[in-house]
Design an enzyme around this catalytic site. Structure first.
Site, short mmCIF file in Angstrom:
data_model
loop_
_atom_site.label_atom_id
_atom_site.label_comp_id
_atom_site.label_asym_id
_atom_site.label_seq_id
_atom_site.Cartn_x
_atom_site.Cartn_y
_atom_site.Cartn_z
N ASN A 116 0.76 -1.15 0.02
CA ASN A 116 -0.10 -0.04 0.00
C ASN A 116 0.84 1.36 0.01
OD1 ASN A 116 0.28 -1.65 2.53
ND2 ASN A 116 -0.51 0.46 3.61
N GLN B 245 -4.88 -3.90 -1.76
CA GLN B 245 -4.71 -2.90 -2.84
C GLN B 245 -4.50 -3.43 -3.95
OE1 GLN B 245 -3.90 0.34 -2.26
NE2 GLN B 245 -4.30 0.38 -0.21
N SER C 79 -10.99 -5.47 0.78
CA SER C 79 -11.81 -4.37 1.29
C SER C 79 -12.47 -3.64 -0.04
CB SER C 79 -10.79 -3.65 2.14
OG SER C 79 -11.61 -2.50 2.58
N ALA C 80 -13.73 -3.37 0.29
CA ALA C 80 -14.55 -2.72 -0.88
C ALA C 80 -14.22 -1.06 -1.06
CB ALA C 80 -15.93 -2.49 -0.71
N THR D 191 -25.60 -9.84 11.96
CA THR D 191 -26.61 -9.45 10.83
C THR D 191 -25.78 -8.55 9.68
OG1 THR D 191 -28.23 -8.90 12.53
CG2 THR D 191 -28.63 -7.98 10.48
N CYS E 226 -3.46 4.14 8.11
CA CYS E 226 -3.77 3.06 9.25
C CYS E 226 -2.85 3.33 10.32
CB CYS E 226 -3.87 1.76 8.82
SG CYS E 226 -5.40 1.50 7.98
N1 PMP Z 1 -4.39 -4.13 3.95
C1 PMP Z 1 -3.86 -3.25 3.22
C2 PMP Z 1 -2.71 -3.35 2.36
C3 PMP Z 1 -4.44 -1.74 3.31
O1 PMP Z 1 -4.02 -0.98 2.43
C4 PMP Z 1 -5.52 -1.56 4.16
C5 PMP Z 1 -6.05 -0.14 4.10
N2 PMP Z 1 -5.18 0.79 4.35
C6 PMP Z 1 -6.03 -2.45 5.14
C7 PMP Z 1 -5.28 -3.83 5.07
C8 PMP Z 1 -7.14 -2.38 6.15
O2 PMP Z 1 -8.18 -2.49 5.10
P1 PMP Z 1 -9.73 -1.64 6.05
O3 PMP Z 1 -9.63 -0.28 5.80
O4 PMP Z 1 -10.70 -2.31 5.04
O5 PMP Z 1 -9.82 -2.24 7.27
#
Ligand code: PMP
Length: 377
Positions: A152, A180, A200-201, A243, A331
């Site tokens: 990422n 990614q 992830s969407a 749910t 993150c």
């Molecule tokens: N893995 C990677 C390589 C990411 O780039 C991200 C998002 N920054 C995540 C995991 C975490 O994804 P999410 O935001 O859906 O929790």
């Protein structure tokens, strides 16, 4: 605002929003309820969404487990797979350039006496497959390897097809964080040997708070048992209770459908935009500019550049009301990048590095304008 932080998140595609709205309004049934149309309609729609996610990845629909996103999927696989093994045999192998949701989970597991190996990476953040083989050839049954598909922060791609193959040869379970790459690279032909995958969407123009964990069946058609992270009513084939977030699932399905439909075009547009950006940056800043990313074997549209002598936080703040940029992963934005550090960059070099991540909705004009702004023109 010129949005150049598409690795952090992307804007929702208008078709995705349109598909979601009925499920926040009239179609509000719970898909786990039985015998009445309002529930059955939603159930049918969530199963269609599951089908589209499976198609994008190249797996079966019943191998898709909806979660809240990749952080949860990564946690679920690492903790849940190791939990099924004998405590004395547990071994986890990850690379040093994994996303924080893998690295921090690995550290947590280490504190619970799981043996963890952190693989070194090359100067672009890639795993050395020979080093990986040397580690896994001695592993016991009860081991899990987790390697990020595409990084990422730098866009660097690991050779997931070959890594999965190695894991298959040595009979070790393999997980990859594909967050990614989906929607930018066609992964379908490299899935052989991948047992678990996280996605992830919101990285592919879908909504936030929804993703999936893929749990592939083995050659006998059996899915590996994974201890759930979230216990409860047994939704999602007993792997993930709660749910279903129906509007988000419908949005994810639509985003996956569009991503697959446009995969080749998206890949090409991102390549063209990236190459234009690199040319412009070189024109304006050749004296202070260097690239932390490789120029091949990478996710198109993600670059990581070092402006010698420039403080990245200062630069990002200065442009903050006109351009969205990042110093690294959103993150773990409070700490210096562990990814760049493990690639051998000094703290000073990390502090002058900036990630620029594009989407197919960026334009050549935006890139020109961005470079002008950066140059103070
Ligand atoms: N893995 C990677 C390589 C990411 O780039 C991200 C998002 N920054 C995540 C995991 C975490 O994804 P999410 O935001 O859906 O929790």
């Amino acid at each position: 605002m010129i949005y150049l932080d598409n690795s952090a998140t992307t804007r929702v595609h208008p078709e995705v929003l349109e598909a979601m709205l009925p499920y926040l309004q009239e179609e509000y049934g719970n898909p786990s309820s039985k015998h009445y149309t309002l529930a059955q309609n939603v159930k049918k729609a969530t199963e269609e969404a599951r089908y589209h996610v499976a198609q994008l990845i190249g797996c079966n629909s019943d191998e898709v487990i909806f979660t809240s996103g990749s952080t949860e999927s990564n946690n679920m696989i690492l903790k849940g797979v190791l939990d099924i093994f004998d405590p004395l045999d547990r071994h986890l192998v990850v690379s040093k350039t994994e996303h924080s949701s893998v690295i921090e989970t690995a550290k947590f597991l280490e504190s619970k006496r799981v043996l963890v190996t952190y693989l070194n990476v090359d100067k672009y953040g890639r795993v050395d497959n020979e080093e990986l083989e040397a580690v896994i050839k001695n592993l016991q049954e009860g081991s899990l390897v987790s390697i990020i598909w595409g990084n990422n922060e730098t866009g660097s791609l690991n050779t997931i097809g070959s890594i999965a193959e190695l894991c298959k040869i040595y009979n070790v379970l393999f997980h990859t964080d594909a967050t990614q790459v989906l929607g930018k690279i066609d992964v379908r032909n490299s899935m052989e040997g991948v047992r678990f995958l996280s996605c992830s969407a919101h990285k592919l123009h879908g909504p936030k708070g929804i993703g999936a964990c893929i749990i592939k069946k083995d050659h006998l058609g059996v899915k590996t048992h994974v201890t759930p992270l979230i216990h409860g009513g047994g939704q999602e084939f007993d792997y993930r209770s709660g749910t279903l977030s129906t509007h988000n699932i419908i949005g994810f399905g639509k985003a996956a459908e569009i991503a697959l439909r446009e995969i080749n075009e998206t890949h090409q547009i991102l390549k063209t935009l990236e190459s234009h950006l690199v040319t412009r940056l070189n024109e304006y800043f050749s004296e202070i500019l260097s690239f932390n990313n490789d120029d091949s074997n990478k996710i198109p549209g993600i670059i990581n550049v070092k402006f010698t002598g420039v403080d990245n936080e200062f630069l990002i703040k200065e442009l903050g009301d006109r351009v969205a940029l990042a110093s690294g992963s959103a993150c773990s934005s409070t700490k210096p990048s562990h990814v760049l550090a493990s690639m051998g960059l000094s703290l000073e070099q990390i502090r002058s590095s900036v990630r620029i991540s594009l989407s197919k909705y960026n334009t050549i004009e935006e890139i020109d304008l961005f470079c002008k702004m950066l140059a103070g023109d």
